[in-house]
Write an enzyme that holds these catalytic residues in place. Sequence first.
Site, PDB file in Angstrom:
ATOM      1  N   HIS A 178       0.938  -1.195   0.061  1.00  0.00           N
ATOM      2  CA  HIS A 178      -0.065  -0.095   0.090  1.00  0.00           C
ATOM      3  C   HIS A 178       0.888   1.187  -0.029  1.00  0.00           C
ATOM      4  O   HIS A 178       0.533   2.329  -0.235  1.00  0.00           O
ATOM      5  CB  HIS A 178      -1.037   0.124   1.015  1.00  0.00           C
ATOM      6  CG  HIS A 178      -0.543   0.259   2.524  1.00  0.00           C
ATOM      7  ND1 HIS A 178       0.028  -0.567   3.359  1.00  0.00           N
ATOM      8  CD2 HIS A 178      -0.495   1.519   3.102  1.00  0.00           C
ATOM      9  CE1 HIS A 178       0.582  -0.109   4.453  1.00  0.00           C
ATOM     10  NE2 HIS A 178       0.284   1.060   4.394  1.00  0.00           N
ATOM     11  N   GLU A 216       6.590   5.019  13.662  1.00  0.00           N
ATOM     12  CA  GLU A 216       5.266   5.000  13.987  1.00  0.00           C
ATOM     13  C   GLU A 216       5.107   5.143  15.461  1.00  0.00           C
ATOM     14  O   GLU A 216       6.143   4.826  16.311  1.00  0.00           O
ATOM     15  CB  GLU A 216       4.699   3.444  13.825  1.00  0.00           C
ATOM     16  CG  GLU A 216       4.637   3.068  12.426  1.00  0.00           C
ATOM     17  CD  GLU A 216       3.997   1.850  11.968  1.00  0.00           C
ATOM     18  OE1 GLU A 216       2.630   1.804  11.929  1.00  0.00           O
ATOM     19  OE2 GLU A 216       4.655   0.989  12.155  1.00  0.00           O
ATOM     20  N   ASP A 235       8.048  -7.173   8.279  1.00  0.00           N
ATOM     21  CA  ASP A 235       6.950  -6.425   8.283  1.00  0.00           C
ATOM     22  C   ASP A 235       7.118  -5.152   7.516  1.00  0.00           C
ATOM     23  O   ASP A 235       5.908  -4.713   6.801  1.00  0.00           O
ATOM     24  CB  ASP A 235       6.433  -6.087   9.826  1.00  0.00           C
ATOM     25  CG  ASP A 235       4.938  -5.443   9.731  1.00  0.00           C
ATOM     26  OD1 ASP A 235       4.119  -6.189   8.971  1.00  0.00           O
ATOM     27  OD2 ASP A 235       4.914  -4.487  10.345  1.00  0.00           O
ATOM     28  N   HIS A 240       7.584  -2.100   2.365  1.00  0.00           N
ATOM     29  CA  HIS A 240       7.630  -0.610   2.287  1.00  0.00           C
ATOM     30  C   HIS A 240       8.818   0.052   1.989  1.00  0.00           C
ATOM     31  O   HIS A 240       9.095   0.871   1.167  1.00  0.00           O
ATOM     32  CB  HIS A 240       6.809  -0.040   3.481  1.00  0.00           C
ATOM     33  CG  HIS A 240       5.578  -0.854   3.670  1.00  0.00           C
ATOM     34  ND1 HIS A 240       4.683  -1.329   2.921  1.00  0.00           N
ATOM     35  CD2 HIS A 240       4.820  -1.169   4.751  1.00  0.00           C
ATOM     36  CE1 HIS A 240       3.684  -2.121   3.149  1.00  0.00           C
ATOM     37  NE2 HIS A 240       3.562  -1.733   4.536  1.00  0.00           N
ATOM     38  N   LYS A 331       8.275   0.942  15.923  1.00  0.00           N
ATOM     39  CA  LYS A 331       7.115   1.122  16.561  1.00  0.00           C
ATOM     40  C   LYS A 331       7.325   1.759  17.819  1.00  0.00           C
ATOM     41  O   LYS A 331       8.342   1.717  18.501  1.00  0.00           O
ATOM     42  CB  LYS A 331       6.356  -0.231  16.878  1.00  0.00           C
ATOM     43  CG  LYS A 331       6.062  -0.786  15.604  1.00  0.00           C
ATOM     44  CD  LYS A 331       4.810  -1.563  15.485  1.00  0.00           C
ATOM     45  CE  LYS A 331       4.534  -2.281  14.085  1.00  0.00           C
ATOM     46  NZ  LYS A 331       3.454  -1.274  13.426  1.00  0.00           N
TER      47      LYS A 331
HETATM   48  C1  BG6 Z   1       1.567  -2.415   7.493  1.00  0.00           C
HETATM   49  C2  BG6 Z   1       2.251  -3.153   8.637  1.00  0.00           C
HETATM   50  O1  BG6 Z   1       2.082  -2.915   6.245  1.00  0.00           O
HETATM   51  O2  BG6 Z   1       1.982  -0.912   7.378  1.00  0.00           O
HETATM   52  C3  BG6 Z   1       2.070  -2.314   9.967  1.00  0.00           C
HETATM   53  O3  BG6 Z   1       2.076  -4.481   8.636  1.00  0.00           O
HETATM   54  C4  BG6 Z   1       2.195  -0.639   9.854  1.00  0.00           C
HETATM   55  O4  BG6 Z   1       2.988  -2.851  11.060  1.00  0.00           O
HETATM   56  C5  BG6 Z   1       1.565  -0.232   8.746  1.00  0.00           C
HETATM   57  O5  BG6 Z   1       1.747  -0.402  10.941  1.00  0.00           O
HETATM   58  C6  BG6 Z   1       2.031   1.226   8.534  1.00  0.00           C
HETATM   59  O6  BG6 Z   1       1.202   1.702   7.246  1.00  0.00           O
HETATM   60  P1  BG6 Z   1       1.221   3.369   7.306  1.00  0.00           P
HETATM   61  O7  BG6 Z   1       0.246   3.555   6.106  1.00  0.00           O
HETATM   62  O8  BG6 Z   1       0.157   3.630   8.624  1.00  0.00           O
HETATM   63  O9  BG6 Z   1       2.342   4.009   7.527  1.00  0.00           O
END
Ligand code: BG6
Length: 483
Positions: A178, A216, A235, A240, A331
Amino acid sequence: MATQTIPVEDFDLVIIGGTGDLATRKILPGLYRRLCAGQMPPNARIIAAARSDYSQTEFKDFIKKALENYVKSIKRNEKNIALFLERLIYIKLDALGDEGWKELAESLRKDVIHAFYFSVGPSLFAPLAERLMKYKITDDKTRIVVEKPFGRDLASAQVLNSVLAKCFREDQIFRIDHYLGKETVQNLMALRFANALFEPLWNSQHIDHVQITVAESLGVEGRGAYYDKSGAMRDMVQNHLMQLLCLTAMEPPSTFDAASVRDEKLKVIKALETIELNDVVRGQYRADGKADSYQDESGNPDSTTESFIALKVNISNWRWVGAPFYLRTGKKLRNRVSEIAIVFKDPPHSIFTDSPDLKGNILTIRLQPDEGINLSMTIKEPGPGGMRLTEVPLDMTFAEHLDDDDLGMPDAYERLIMDVIRGNQTLFMRGDEVEAAWGWVDRIIKQWEEKSLKPVLYDVGGNGPDDSLMLLHRDGRRWREVS
Ligand code: BG6
């Protein structure tokens, strides 16, 4: 800035796992917003399939509540909600058995795009793909969408790829990350390849280093069972952060199409040097009297899983040799911040005696919050009295121009789902790309497993472990503040 909405072809979208967290928080609210934006064709339908016993009315009531929770009130209106609910169909389906499959096959319309969103764990991908074939539900235009995690290492990703390849062509498989749907991530490509300004400077001759931060403030919340088997490396980094690194580092593709963009990203992954352990910092947050520790939250008191990781990554190619990429994600840090900072080299010589140490410009591509691009510039401090210099930001914050709820900017998921319907794979990961990323990540994980390297502890609400600061200090550099 008004956004343009181009309607897509008529479709039947089947969400398998249609009552789950992702479907109710992201996919269905996203589709509702696309309906409001006028992008959904009038006859398009969404078929939610799951194990629960719901009547059509019960399911619609359930989704109505989800929309109330996950769509901002400014976008909710009774007429559109009623139109959206009319498009929903619920089918009770057993992913591992035969219940519901015939009904699903019969419910699909001919001559429209069929997309199947596997919003379930990867262990169900193979049984789902096989049942789609067995019940002859697929055709040439069928697309399937698979969520991360796409495996947990190279071997499992290869198995998944080969299972899916038995049933679908690569151009039918949409592996979602995403992050690639985020507005600023795509803007990074526009910035690099639609402006002649930066590309001549985009290399280690002019760039000192790059910092990629995905911080985060939340912890693992209710996902401890999944997260404890993954950790930040699997993860976040494998997918990402790797995607952010690739888009920053890749060569200009010859055209902006799926094959060219993904070829270039793959070349970057192949050029990544294997990291030695002294270029890796693993961390885990500890309790501080007010907040729980990672071990408490994950429900595993002996866990050695990392909730933070920082890495120094070297890319072995002409463009990047000598300019490392520092990656960090974690995190329970001070703030929620995702950004890519391109730190340019200091000017070679200062002619200003009052300011002998000139600082290099920093180009920051901010993904969240306050999406935008910012370039730090050195200028003369205004006013008389000599040539004193000061740094000011050249600020291109587009959050205020592209507010998603007021002007209809799609969020990452809704944008990506519309790309699935269009059959555009540019913002999805190709099988070989995912495997290459796992191969690189596996080599690092193997080293810390062999040495039984435990994560260092860090305080909740800070910048992560001190060792991560050292990773840059020893190179005469420093992280940007997580703010
Ligand atoms: C997800 C992870 O793919 O992305 C999560 O599994 C993470 O652990 C999240 O919190 C973060 O996404 P975003 O869009 O909130 O930065």
